[in-house]
Design a protein around this motif. Structure first.
Motif, short mmCIF file in Angstrom:
data_model
loop_
_atom_site.label_atom_id
_atom_site.label_comp_id
_atom_site.label_asym_id
_atom_site.label_seq_id
_atom_site.Cartn_x
_atom_site.Cartn_y
_atom_site.Cartn_z
N ASN A 159 28.71 5.76 62.60
CA ASN A 159 29.16 4.72 63.20
C ASN A 159 28.88 4.49 64.61
O ASN A 159 28.47 5.39 65.16
N TYR A 160 29.53 3.49 65.13
CA TYR A 160 29.21 3.05 66.62
C TYR A 160 29.58 4.26 67.61
O TYR A 160 28.62 4.50 68.52
N LEU A 161 30.58 5.25 67.49
CA LEU A 161 30.76 5.95 68.69
C LEU A 161 30.04 7.10 68.59
O LEU A 161 29.42 7.53 69.48
N ALA A 162 29.72 7.75 67.36
CA ALA A 162 28.72 8.79 67.20
C ALA A 162 27.43 8.21 67.70
O ALA A 162 26.72 8.88 68.46
N HIS A 163 26.93 7.21 67.24
CA HIS A 163 25.55 6.50 67.68
C HIS A 163 25.50 6.38 69.47
O HIS A 163 24.47 6.73 69.77
N SER A 164 26.59 5.93 70.00
CA SER A 164 26.77 5.75 71.24
C SER A 164 26.64 7.06 72.00
O SER A 164 26.11 7.26 73.26
N PHE A 165 27.30 8.02 71.26
CA PHE A 165 27.46 9.61 71.94
C PHE A 165 26.26 10.09 72.05
O PHE A 165 25.74 10.92 72.78
N LEU A 166 25.35 10.09 70.98
CA LEU A 166 23.96 10.69 70.60
C LEU A 166 22.93 9.88 71.38
O LEU A 166 22.04 9.58 70.63
N THR A 167 23.05 9.88 72.71
CA THR A 167 22.07 9.02 73.25
C THR A 167 21.66 9.75 74.77
O THR A 167 22.70 10.51 74.92
N PHE A 168 20.71 9.55 75.21
CA PHE A 168 20.31 10.39 76.46
C PHE A 168 20.29 9.24 77.78
O PHE A 168 19.83 9.82 78.81
N THR A 169 19.97 7.99 77.41
CA THR A 169 19.59 6.99 78.63
C THR A 169 20.49 5.81 78.32
O THR A 169 20.94 5.56 76.98
N ASP A 170 20.42 4.97 79.36
CA ASP A 170 21.34 3.71 79.07
C ASP A 170 20.54 2.97 77.98
O ASP A 170 21.17 2.28 77.26
N GLY A 171 19.18 2.66 77.94
CA GLY A 171 18.41 1.88 77.19
C GLY A 171 18.72 2.29 75.79
O GLY A 171 18.72 1.43 74.81
N GLN A 172 18.74 3.73 75.58
CA GLN A 172 18.88 4.19 74.25
C GLN A 172 20.15 3.74 73.56
O GLN A 172 20.40 3.36 72.47
N ILE A 173 21.11 3.62 74.65
CA ILE A 173 22.47 3.05 74.00
C ILE A 173 22.39 1.62 73.50
O ILE A 173 22.77 1.33 72.23
N ASP B 116 39.38 -4.91 72.06
CA ASP B 116 40.33 -3.65 71.54
C ASP B 116 39.87 -2.19 71.74
O ASP B 116 40.46 -1.48 70.90
N ASP B 117 38.90 -2.19 72.48
CA ASP B 117 38.51 -0.96 72.74
C ASP B 117 38.07 0.02 71.48
O ASP B 117 38.77 1.03 71.14
N TRP B 118 37.41 -0.51 70.58
CA TRP B 118 37.21 0.22 69.57
C TRP B 118 36.70 1.68 69.79
O TRP B 118 37.06 2.53 68.69
N LEU B 119 35.84 1.92 70.42
CA LEU B 119 35.13 3.30 70.70
C LEU B 119 36.28 4.19 71.04
O LEU B 119 36.12 5.15 70.47
N TYR B 120 37.19 4.10 71.91
CA TYR B 120 38.08 4.99 72.21
C TYR B 120 39.07 5.14 71.07
O TYR B 120 39.65 6.32 70.98
N GLU C 234 42.41 7.06 66.70
CA GLU C 234 43.69 6.72 66.14
C GLU C 234 43.59 6.33 64.60
O GLU C 234 42.61 5.70 64.14
N ASN C 235 44.75 6.69 63.87
CA ASN C 235 44.64 6.06 62.45
C ASN C 235 44.38 4.68 62.43
O ASN C 235 43.73 4.29 61.34
N TRP C 236 45.08 4.14 63.18
CA TRP C 236 44.96 2.58 63.06
C TRP C 236 43.81 2.19 63.36
O TRP C 236 43.22 1.05 62.91
N GLY C 237 42.83 2.87 64.29
CA GLY C 237 41.43 2.36 64.69
C GLY C 237 40.71 2.49 63.38
O GLY C 237 39.77 1.64 63.11
N ILE C 238 40.85 3.64 62.79
CA ILE C 238 40.07 3.78 61.62
C ILE C 238 40.50 2.87 60.36
O ILE C 238 39.24 2.32 59.79
N LYS C 239 41.87 2.82 60.40
CA LYS C 239 42.00 2.00 59.44
C LYS C 239 41.46 0.28 59.46
O LYS C 239 41.05 -0.46 58.54
#
Length: 197
Positions: free
Chosen positions: A2-16, A128-132, A136-141
């Motif tokens: 999902n979004y957080l993992a994809h954003s973490f698995l990047t190596f440049t700004d453009g890749q994000i 709502d700062d989804w990524l951070y 939380e359980n409520w974020g995943i819910k």
């Protein structure tokens, strides 16, 4: 993933930017972006392909498959972001917060490349700062309910979040078996992409 993992698995700004665009563009449109963004699109696809074929993900899907059948993969993707967000071997909480803010900044700075449907989602994501808050359980819910709401053939009241809670320890084991392999794979793909420059 999902979004957080994809954003973490990047190596440049453009890749994000490319990682986020992949789910919002038509296949033929991917050629119209700068190299760095195209690399992010390629990386996103490589991550999805690797994820779908990993044995630990096949096991994780068994948690949700009895409830949602072929949609199980989508709920595994959301669930994995919870474990990424809580993985302090990757980042401290302060670093995860900084990562989230950096991603929103980069996406907003590249507004010219974003389709309108993504722009409207980005406003909510940042507010709502989804990524951070995936930690939380409520974020995943919230994310699980979003998937249910968008799925054409699923009842909106299926207890998917309860299945997540009841199987959290097992899903954590699946994450532990899976994510180091994915991280190594993403680094390998990025090395190949850089060689193309």
């Amino acid at each position: 993933m999902n979004y957080l993992a994809h954003s973490f698995l990047t190596f440049t700004d453009g890749q994000i930017v490319g990682q986020f665009l992949e789910d919002f563009i038509r296949n033929r449109d991917r050629f119209s972006f700068p190299k760095d963004i195209k690399d992010g699109i390629t990386l996103h696809r490589a991550i999805d392909t690797f994820t779908d074929s990993h044995p630990a993900i096949h096991e994780a899907k068994k948690v949700f498959a009895p409830l949602v059948r072929l949609y199980a993969g989508a709920f595994v993707d959301v669930s994995m972001d919870y474990f990424v967000a809580n993985d302090l071997s990757l980042n401290s909480l302060a670093e995860w917060k900084a990562h989230s803010l950096r991603v929103y900044r980069i996406l907003n700075e590249n507004n010219e490349w974003l389709p309108e449907n993504f722009k409207s989602m980005l406003v909510k994501m940042e507010q709502d700062d989804w990524l951070y808050n995936y930690r939380e359980n409520w974020g995943i819910k919230f994310s699980i309910q979003n998937v249910l709401n968008k799925a054409k053939y699923l009842d909106k009241d299926i207890p998917v979040f309860e299945a997540f809670l009841n199987n959290k320890a097992f899903l954590q084991e699946c994450y532990n078996d899976f994510f180091p392999d994915l991280l190594a794979h993403a680094k390998g793909i990025n090395t190949l992409l850089q060689l193309e420059n």
